[in-house]
Design a protein around this motif. Structure first.
Motif, short mmCIF file in Angstrom:
data_model
loop_
_atom_site.label_atom_id
_atom_site.label_comp_id
_atom_site.label_asym_id
_atom_site.label_seq_id
_atom_site.Cartn_x
_atom_site.Cartn_y
_atom_site.Cartn_z
N ALA A 9 -5.39 -10.05 -1.43
CA ALA A 9 -4.15 -9.40 -0.98
C ALA A 9 -4.07 -9.31 0.54
O ALA A 9 -3.01 -9.02 1.09
CB ALA A 9 -4.04 -8.00 -1.59
N LEU A 10 -5.17 -9.55 1.23
CA LEU A 10 -5.19 -9.50 2.69
C LEU A 10 -5.98 -10.71 3.22
O LEU A 10 -7.10 -10.58 3.69
CB LEU A 10 -5.82 -8.19 3.17
CG LEU A 10 -5.55 -7.77 4.61
CD1 LEU A 10 -4.07 -7.50 4.83
CD2 LEU A 10 -6.35 -6.52 4.94
N PRO A 11 -5.39 -11.90 3.13
CA PRO A 11 -6.11 -13.12 3.50
C PRO A 11 -6.01 -13.46 4.98
O PRO A 11 -5.15 -12.95 5.70
CB PRO A 11 -5.38 -14.19 2.68
CG PRO A 11 -3.97 -13.71 2.67
CD PRO A 11 -4.07 -12.20 2.56
N LEU A 149 2.78 -5.61 15.52
CA LEU A 149 2.16 -5.10 14.28
C LEU A 149 3.21 -4.88 13.19
O LEU A 149 3.00 -5.24 12.03
CB LEU A 149 1.41 -3.80 14.56
CG LEU A 149 0.15 -3.92 15.40
CD1 LEU A 149 -0.39 -2.54 15.75
CD2 LEU A 149 -0.91 -4.75 14.69
N LEU A 150 4.34 -4.29 13.56
CA LEU A 150 5.42 -4.07 12.59
C LEU A 150 5.90 -5.42 12.04
O LEU A 150 6.10 -5.55 10.82
CB LEU A 150 6.57 -3.31 13.24
CG LEU A 150 7.82 -3.13 12.39
CD1 LEU A 150 7.53 -2.34 11.11
CD2 LEU A 150 8.92 -2.44 13.21
N SER A 151 6.05 -6.40 12.89
CA SER A 151 6.49 -7.74 12.45
C SER A 151 5.49 -8.33 11.47
O SER A 151 5.88 -8.95 10.47
CB SER A 151 6.64 -8.68 13.65
OG SER A 151 7.60 -8.18 14.54
N MET A 152 4.21 -8.16 11.73
CA MET A 152 3.18 -8.69 10.83
C MET A 152 3.17 -7.94 9.50
O MET A 152 2.94 -8.54 8.45
CB MET A 152 1.80 -8.63 11.49
CG MET A 152 1.64 -9.56 12.67
SD MET A 152 1.84 -11.31 12.23
CE MET A 152 3.55 -11.60 12.60
N ARG A 153 3.42 -6.64 9.52
CA ARG A 153 3.51 -5.89 8.25
C ARG A 153 4.70 -6.39 7.43
O ARG A 153 4.59 -6.59 6.21
CB ARG A 153 3.67 -4.39 8.52
CG ARG A 153 2.42 -3.73 9.04
CD ARG A 153 2.57 -2.22 9.12
NE ARG A 153 2.15 -1.67 10.38
CZ ARG A 153 0.91 -1.63 10.83
NH1 ARG A 153 -0.07 -2.14 10.13
NH2 ARG A 153 0.62 -1.09 12.00
N LEU A 154 5.83 -6.60 8.09
CA LEU A 154 7.01 -7.11 7.39
C LEU A 154 6.76 -8.52 6.87
O LEU A 154 7.17 -8.85 5.74
CB LEU A 154 8.23 -7.06 8.31
CG LEU A 154 8.67 -5.65 8.74
CD1 LEU A 154 9.81 -5.73 9.75
CD2 LEU A 154 9.04 -4.78 7.55
N ALA A 155 6.08 -9.34 7.65
CA ALA A 155 5.73 -10.70 7.19
C ALA A 155 4.83 -10.62 5.97
O ALA A 155 4.98 -11.41 5.02
CB ALA A 155 5.06 -11.48 8.32
N PHE A 157 4.77 -8.22 3.72
CA PHE A 157 5.61 -7.83 2.58
C PHE A 157 6.44 -9.01 2.08
O PHE A 157 6.68 -9.14 0.88
CB PHE A 157 6.54 -6.67 2.94
CG PHE A 157 5.92 -5.32 2.75
CD1 PHE A 157 5.68 -4.82 1.49
CD2 PHE A 157 5.56 -4.55 3.85
CE1 PHE A 157 5.09 -3.57 1.30
CE2 PHE A 157 4.97 -3.31 3.68
CZ PHE A 157 4.74 -2.82 2.40
N MET A 158 6.88 -9.88 2.99
CA MET A 158 7.68 -11.04 2.60
C MET A 158 6.83 -12.16 2.02
O MET A 158 7.37 -13.15 1.53
CB MET A 158 8.49 -11.54 3.79
CG MET A 158 9.58 -10.58 4.20
SD MET A 158 10.67 -11.24 5.50
CE MET A 158 9.61 -11.12 6.91
N GLY A 159 5.51 -12.02 2.10
CA GLY A 159 4.63 -13.03 1.54
C GLY A 159 4.42 -14.23 2.44
O GLY A 159 3.95 -15.27 1.99
N ILE A 160 4.74 -14.10 3.71
CA ILE A 160 4.57 -15.22 4.64
C ILE A 160 3.07 -15.43 4.88
O ILE A 160 2.36 -14.53 5.30
CB ILE A 160 5.31 -14.94 5.98
CG1 ILE A 160 6.81 -14.84 5.70
CG2 ILE A 160 4.99 -16.01 7.01
CD1 ILE A 160 7.64 -14.37 6.87
N GLY A 161 2.59 -16.63 4.56
CA GLY A 161 1.20 -16.98 4.78
C GLY A 161 0.24 -16.40 3.76
O GLY A 161 -0.97 -16.39 4.00
#
Length: 180
Positions: A9-11, A149-155, A157-161
């Motif tokens: 879940a956190l790759p 950091l906020l952008s990475m959290r949103l990414a 949630f969107m499943g990016i990467g």
């Protein structure tokens, strides 16, 4: 030592960022406020204005507030580092549960990111708000890095990467999984 594959879940980059970089970046300000360079320096850096750093803060209330702010930074770093590792270690073969717990944590952190960015920006004097070149490392840390950091959290949630295990499910299929 757990394998990276034990934490689906956190790759990859998310694991590096949220398990190592973010905790370090939140523990460091605590140490800086408490020990070196100290509360006076930390307080003076909150708004970049070029004034010399006083040897100490004259108001004990301000010193206490800076130390308590350091405690909040420390708490964020410790929660990220210990809770995320506990999720990885306790649930190595359960990516759905890993993702649900991380998602709850990331939701709280994202909400805190938004308010941290907002109040850090609103607190700047008008002449500094859009003069990014005049911002110091503290201002960039409080705004620029937190936007990242906020952008990475949103990414996340969107499943990016990454593969999604829980948050890609529709409400109906999630409820059906809970019943089975």
């Amino acid at each position: 030592m757990p394998l990276i594959s034990d934490f689906p879940a956190l790759p990859g980059f998310y694991q590096l960022l949220f398990l190592h970089i973010e905790p370090t970046s939140t523990v460091m300000p605590a140490v800086m406020a408490w020990v070196f360079p100290g509360a006076a320096w930390f307080h003076n850096q909150l708004i970049p204005d070029g004034t010399p750093v006083p040897a100490s803060l004259s108001d004990p209330r301000t010193t206490m507030a800076v130390w308590q702010l350091g405690n909040c930074y420390m708490l964020l770093g410790l929660i990220s580092t210990f809770v995320f590792r506990a999720v990885r270690d306790a649930l190595p073969n359960n990516p759905v549960a890993q993702e649900r717990i991380l998602g709850a944590s990331f939701t709280a952190l994202a909400l805190a990111d938004v308010t941290h960015i907002l109040w850090s920006f609103v607190g700047l004097p008008d002449e500094l708000k859009y003069d990014f070149a005049s911002w110091n490392s503290m201002t960039h840390g409080n705004i620029t890095f937190v936007v990242f950091l906020l952008s990475m959290r949103l990414a996340w949630f969107m499943g990016i990467g990454r593969k999604r295990y829980y948050y890609s499910q529709s409400a109906g299929s999630t409820a059906a999984k809970k019943r089975s």
